[in-house]
Write a protein that holds these residues in place. Structure first.
Motif, PDB file in Angstrom:
ATOM      1  N   LYS A  22       0.837  -1.210   0.000  1.00 43.85           N
ATOM      2  CA  LYS A  22       0.000   0.000   0.000  1.00 43.85           C
ATOM      3  C   LYS A  22       0.864   1.250   0.000  1.00 43.85           C
ATOM      4  O   LYS A  22       1.874   1.319   0.679  1.00 43.85           O
ATOM      5  N   LEU A  23       0.412   2.229  -0.746  1.00 38.66           N
ATOM      6  CA  LEU A  23       1.060   3.528  -0.702  1.00 38.66           C
ATOM      7  C   LEU A  23       0.374   4.354   0.378  1.00 38.66           C
ATOM      8  O   LEU A  23      -0.765   4.085   0.748  1.00 38.66           O
ATOM      9  N   GLN A  24       1.111   5.349   0.884  1.00 40.24           N
ATOM     10  CA  GLN A  24       0.501   6.196   1.896  1.00 40.24           C
ATOM     11  C   GLN A  24      -0.581   7.067   1.271  1.00 40.24           C
ATOM     12  O   GLN A  24      -1.627   7.288   1.837  1.00 40.24           O
ATOM     13  N   GLY A  25      -0.274   7.583   0.069  1.00 43.98           N
ATOM     14  CA  GLY A  25      -1.227   8.443  -0.616  1.00 43.98           C
ATOM     15  C   GLY A  25      -1.400   9.750   0.129  1.00 43.98           C
ATOM     16  O   GLY A  25      -0.738  10.008   1.131  1.00 43.98           O
ATOM     17  N   GLY A  26      -2.269  10.578  -0.367  1.00 42.86           N
ATOM     18  CA  GLY A  26      -2.514  11.855   0.299  1.00 42.86           C
ATOM     19  C   GLY A  26      -3.926  12.297   0.003  1.00 42.86           C
ATOM     20  O   GLY A  26      -4.612  11.708  -0.827  1.00 42.86           O
ATOM     21  N   PRO A  73       9.350   0.490   5.238  1.00 46.74           N
ATOM     22  CA  PRO A  73       8.713  -0.741   4.762  1.00 46.74           C
ATOM     23  C   PRO A  73       9.084  -1.027   3.310  1.00 46.74           C
ATOM     24  O   PRO A  73       9.258  -0.104   2.519  1.00 46.74           O
ATOM     25  N   ILE A  74       9.251  -2.302   2.998  1.00 45.28           N
ATOM     26  CA  ILE A  74       9.431  -2.689   1.597  1.00 45.28           C
ATOM     27  C   ILE A  74       8.030  -2.915   1.054  1.00 45.28           C
ATOM     28  O   ILE A  74       7.300  -3.795   1.522  1.00 45.28           O
ATOM     29  N   VAL A  75       7.624  -2.062   0.123  1.00 41.94           N
ATOM     30  CA  VAL A  75       6.219  -2.009  -0.252  1.00 41.94           C
ATOM     31  C   VAL A  75       5.894  -2.971  -1.389  1.00 41.94           C
ATOM     32  O   VAL A  75       4.927  -3.715  -1.336  1.00 41.94           O
ATOM     33  N   PHE A  76       6.736  -2.940  -2.428  1.00 38.07           N
ATOM     34  CA  PHE A  76       6.450  -3.781  -3.586  1.00 38.07           C
ATOM     35  C   PHE A  76       7.694  -4.569  -3.997  1.00 38.07           C
ATOM     36  O   PHE A  76       8.809  -4.217  -3.638  1.00 38.07           O
ATOM     37  N   LEU A 116       5.103  -6.188 -17.439  1.00 36.29           N
ATOM     38  CA  LEU A 116       4.577  -5.123 -16.583  1.00 36.29           C
ATOM     39  C   LEU A 116       3.619  -5.638 -15.512  1.00 36.29           C
ATOM     40  O   LEU A 116       3.282  -4.915 -14.584  1.00 36.29           O
ATOM     41  N   ASP A 117       3.183  -6.897 -15.616  1.00 38.64           N
ATOM     42  CA  ASP A 117       2.329  -7.421 -14.550  1.00 38.64           C
ATOM     43  C   ASP A 117       3.141  -8.192 -13.500  1.00 38.64           C
ATOM     44  O   ASP A 117       2.580  -8.705 -12.542  1.00 38.64           O
ATOM     45  N   ALA A 118       4.449  -8.243 -13.691  1.00 42.38           N
ATOM     46  CA  ALA A 118       5.293  -8.970 -12.735  1.00 42.38           C
ATOM     47  C   ALA A 118       5.646  -8.051 -11.567  1.00 42.38           C
ATOM     48  O   ALA A 118       6.776  -7.616 -11.407  1.00 42.38           O
ATOM     49  N   PHE A 119       4.644  -7.760 -10.777  1.00 42.74           N
ATOM     50  CA  PHE A 119       4.774  -6.756  -9.727  1.00 42.74           C
ATOM     51  C   PHE A 119       3.790  -7.135  -8.638  1.00 42.74           C
ATOM     52  O   PHE A 119       2.621  -7.344  -8.916  1.00 42.74           O
ATOM     53  N   GLU A 120       4.255  -7.283  -7.420  1.00 41.01           N
ATOM     54  CA  GLU A 120       3.301  -7.638  -6.376  1.00 41.01           C
ATOM     55  C   GLU A 120       3.712  -7.064  -5.032  1.00 41.01           C
ATOM     56  O   GLU A 120       4.847  -6.612  -4.867  1.00 41.01           O
ATOM     57  N   PRO A 121       2.774  -7.056  -4.079  1.00 44.05           N
ATOM     58  CA  PRO A 121       3.152  -6.598  -2.746  1.00 44.05           C
ATOM     59  C   PRO A 121       4.291  -7.460  -2.215  1.00 44.05           C
ATOM     60  O   PRO A 121       4.378  -8.645  -2.532  1.00 44.05           O
ATOM     61  N   PHE A 122       5.134  -6.860  -1.430  1.00 48.80           N
ATOM     62  CA  PHE A 122       6.278  -7.563  -0.869  1.00 48.80           C
ATOM     63  C   PHE A 122       5.800  -8.514   0.230  1.00 48.80           C
ATOM     64  O   PHE A 122       4.955  -8.158   1.048  1.00 48.80           O
ATOM     65  N   HIS A 123       6.336  -9.734   0.227  1.00 48.44           N
ATOM     66  CA  HIS A 123       5.955 -10.710   1.255  1.00 48.44           C
ATOM     67  C   HIS A 123       7.131 -10.964   2.192  1.00 48.44           C
ATOM     68  O   HIS A 123       8.060 -11.688   1.825  1.00 48.44           O
TER      69      HIS A 123
END
Lengths: 352, 449
Positions: B92-96, B266-269, B276-283
């Motif tokens: 998750k991103l913090q966002g604003g 935190p390691i986020v991703f 381009l779909d080879a991207f996931e949340p970090f486990h």
């Protein structure tokens, strides 16, 4: 032509006529071998101190050693830690320490101050100082150097630097953009070709990279170009398909007899122990003839090349220590070891 | 290369089985092994020291339980501790609250920022966000072009102009407002952390955009240097997280632990490939296993669950029970397996796989050939391969672009698998039934099988 008396006849370039009638000047290979690649122009040695300057940050760790006095476990621990921090890796670190310990016993050394010099010697020995680190050239016809490596190590930039150096040495150069995979990779290479005013052979994205390499070599033969640099797509050594594709590129280039002279593996100096695996897998797949160590201008030390030379016997040929073309310099084992250990630097310091 | 940590621990602990408590000396022996394993994985020397200290403190005096061997017990402690170290808010991103919110990417040259920018944009779009990619890497030739091409592929607009990075950033945010995009993903030039001029530029961009998220992109193959990089970048711009790239290689990825430990970010991703779909949340727990060299069992289980169509599997089971395992089933299982990703990855995820197999070059193309050969058969031939005579064989070879020898090899392989299946399914051998993994058709294409 510049004539350097000390080198005599070896310095004299010879002329030959290629199949299509072009006359070309060529620097004979033995000369390159005796001086190291790229050192032909800088007889004043301006490049050498530069590497040491750029790497000065990496030496802080070793410096502490000199002030430790008597040789104890502390000194050895510190030595080990410093090698590990340089990404040398445990197996090579252990081998180096054993070597230094033998030297200590042989010389009856009691003072930790002597360790850096002994370590430097041990590193040089690991690095097979006698290895030929020049880039090989074909006796006739175009010389082809294929540049390979995992993603993001700096292949394209390295090619631009080599091309710039060869051009200023009077060779004609052609680039082949066989990275047909990454978006805009050919554009990146074409940009450099533009700046350097040389030809680039390219194809559409997704085209067969072997075909591009072939076209590049054929174009070089037709146009009487001296050197062809083949840029390949970055690929992780674990991807069998992509490694096979690389094998095909190499086979295609080999079809022009004598053309393929170097298969260079570009290695990022920030890479850790995986660098050894990369070198092993690329060597098994396509017979790497030399390593180019890039990005040595940060604080990374690139110590993994010790393991690579030690275990695989693949020589490091060039190191990149900065952004400009002149910052790609020949690899010199003694210099590398000195830069890592910083012993002569400390002597200078002690003297003042 | 080293054996796995598990193997080595088993060795150490063989002699202590049956004793009551883990003693100082036991733990010391283990600590040396942990240290080696972590160093081999490129965890920073300083970080290793701290971590090993923590483990020793926790492990000494621990009761040896009956359910676990001492080796397993220590591994459990290490794994827990490492997972905790690597853990944090992931995915998750913090966002604003403002629009557009800004995600800024920074890192060394070649760490994979531009690819991550596109992957992140795709990820956010799937979450219903409207993304604008801003290419502020004016340093590397054709970096802007690269992002444009990637943007086109995922149908996300890309903004850039040939001015300077700060101006591009400013212009990008204006453009996002104009286009009504609510997230800006900002790609910056790669830079060395010792390059004061470029680090200053990064700070200038930060001052202009005040990013809601600033992510450091780190190559999983990075060695000891990871600590210096992370510290300097974190000191220059207020980073909010880390993206770990090139995890699809075989690097153990100790850099993740180094970065996490020195920055606390935190390691986020995680980036797992060039697509381009080879991207996931970090486990964190998977990464812990990977760093320790224990095999990524969790990922495998999850992948298997995702991929296998329960209904198809049930049908296949039914046919198997009747002893009707045909080439069609063989093909189906192979295709199922292919969906799980490269075979090499799957094998890497299985703990206890022999080293030779883990390091074996598995030729994915071989699988493709087998598939082509079976697809070139008629349905009748697939059900009853015994009808395949010389001329049929020739036709199949021609149709699949292979040779008759290769067709023969596949048929022979299939026969072996069929035999095996029959034996497994034979009533009375109940014990073996449960052991069979779905979709393991004798691993066609493995060397030596």
């Amino acid at each position: 032509m510049i004539h350097i008396p000390a080198l005599g006849a070896a310095r004299r370039a010879h002329h030959f006529t290629s199949a299509n009638g072009f006359r070309r000047r060529r620097v004979p290979a033995p000369l390159v071998g005796s001086l190291g690649y790229g050192m032909k122009r800088t007889s004043d040695g301006t490049r050498r101190p530069r590497l040491r300057d750029r790497m000065s940050r990496s030496r802080a760790g070793f410096r502490g050693l000199r002030r430790r006095g008597r040789l104890g476990d502390d000194a050895w621990d510190e030595l080990e830690e410093t090698l590990l921090l340089a990404d040398v890796g445990m197996p090579t670190t252990t081998a180096l320490l054993d070597d230094v310990k033998e030297r200590v016993a042989a010389d009856k050394v009691r003072d930790a101050e002597a360790l850096p010099v002994l370590l430097e010697d041990a590193i040089v020995d690991v690095l097979t100082p006698a290895a030929d680190r020049s880039l090989a050239r074909a006796d006739s016809g175009p010389t082809v150097w294929v540049v390979t490596g995992v993603n993001g190590v700096g292949k394209t930039t390295t090619i631009a630097k080599i091309a710039a150096q060869e051009l200023s040495d009077g060779s004609s150069v052609l680039l082949a953009a066989a990275d047909t995979f990454r978006a805009a990779a050919a554009d990146q290479l074409a940009h450099w070709a533009d700046l350097l005013g040389i030809d680039v052979v390219r194809a559409q994205e997704g085209a067969d990279p072997g075909a591009v390499a072939f076209d590049g070599v054929q174009a070089a033969v037709a146009r009487g170009v001296d050197i062809v640099l083949v840029d390949t797509a970055g690929r992780l050594h674990t991807k069998v398909n992509l490694m096979n594709e690389l094998g095909k590129i190499i086979r295609v280039v080999e079809r022009t007899p004598g053309a393929l002279q170097e298969v260079l593996l570009v290695l990022d100096a920030t890479t850790g122990q995986n660098g050894l695996t990369q070198a092993r897998d690329f060597t098994e797949a396509v017979g790497v003839t030399g390593v180019v160590l890039t990005k040595l201008d940060g604080t990374a030390k690139g110590g993994i090349v010790l393991a690579i030379e030690h275990e695989l016997g693949v020589p490091v040929k060039l190191v990149g220590v900065g952004e400009s073309a002149e910052d790609l310099v020949p690899f010199d084992p003694r210099e590398f070891a000195t830069a890592l250990v910083g012993s002569d630097d400390d002597q200078a310091e002690d003297a003042t | 290369m080293f054996d796995t940590l598990t193997d080595r621990f088993e060795g150490i602990f063989r002699k202590l089985r049956g004793r009551g408590k883990l003693t100082d000396a036991d733990v010391d022996a283990v600590a040396r092994e942990i240290r080696l394993a972590l160093l081999e994985a490129d965890v920073n020397v300083g970080v290793v020291k701290q971590f090993v200290g923590r483990i020793k403190e926790r492990a000494v005096g621990e009761e040896v339980t009956k359910s676990l061997s001492p080796a397993q017990q220590v591994i459990k402690i290490i794994h827990e501790e490492l997972t905790a170290t690597l853990g944090g808010a992931t995915g998750k991103l913090q966002g604003g609250s403002r629009s557009p919110s800004v995600v800024m990417l920074a890192g060394l040259q070649g760490s994979g920022k531009t690819t991550v920018a596109a992957k992140l944009a795709r990820h956010l779009e799937r979450d219903g966000k409207k993304v604008l990619l801003v290419a502020a890497d004016l340093q590397r030739p054709a970096a802007v072009e690269q992002l444009r091409v990637l943007g086109e592929r995922i149908d996300v607009p890309v903004f850039s102009e040939p001015t300077d990075p700060v101006a591009v950033t400013r212009g990008g945010i204006e453009e996002a407002k104009r286009l009504g995009r609510n997230v800006v993903v900002l790609d910056t030039a790669g830079r060395l952390q010792v390059d004061d001029a470029l680090m200053g530029e990064l700070a200038a961009i930060r001052d202009v955009v005040k990013p809601d998220d600033a992510l450091l992109v780190v190559d999983a193959m990075t060695g000891q240097e990871a600590v210096n990089v992370a510290e300097t970048f974190a000191a220059t711009i207020p980073l909010t997280g880390v993206v770990l790239t090139k995890l699809d290689g075989d690097a153990r990825g100790g850099a993740a632990m180094s970065v996490k430990e020195v920055t606390g970010l935190p390691i986020v991703f995680a980036g797992l490939g060039e697509k381009l779909d080879a991207f996931e949340p970090f486990h964190p727990e998977r990464m812990a296993s990977r760093i320790l060299g224990m095999g990524d069992v969790l990922t495998l289980i999850e992948k298997a669950e995702e991929t296998f169509d329960a209904e198809e599997a049930a049908k296949a089971q039914e046919r198997l029970r009747k002893g009707e395992f045909t080439l069609e089933d063989f093909l189906e299982q192979m295709q199922q397996m292919k969906k799980m990703g490269p075979i090499q990855n799957i094998i890497g995820m299985l703990p206890g796989m022999p080293k030779e197999l883990r390091n074996a070059d598995i030729d994915e193309g071989e699988l493709g050939r087998v598939e082509a050969i079976i697809c070139s058969m008629t349905p009748g031939e697939r059900r009853d391969p015994s009808t395949i005579n010389g001329s049929r064989r020739y036709r199949i070879a021609t149709g699949s672009g292979t040779t008759t020898a290769q067709v023969n090899a596949v048929l022979k392989q299939f026969k072996g698998v069929q035999q095996m299946m029959k034996q497994m399914m034979r009533p009375g051998k109940k014990g073996k039934k449960g052991l069979m993994m779905p979709g393991m058709p004798g691993m066609p294409g493995l060397p030596g099988t």
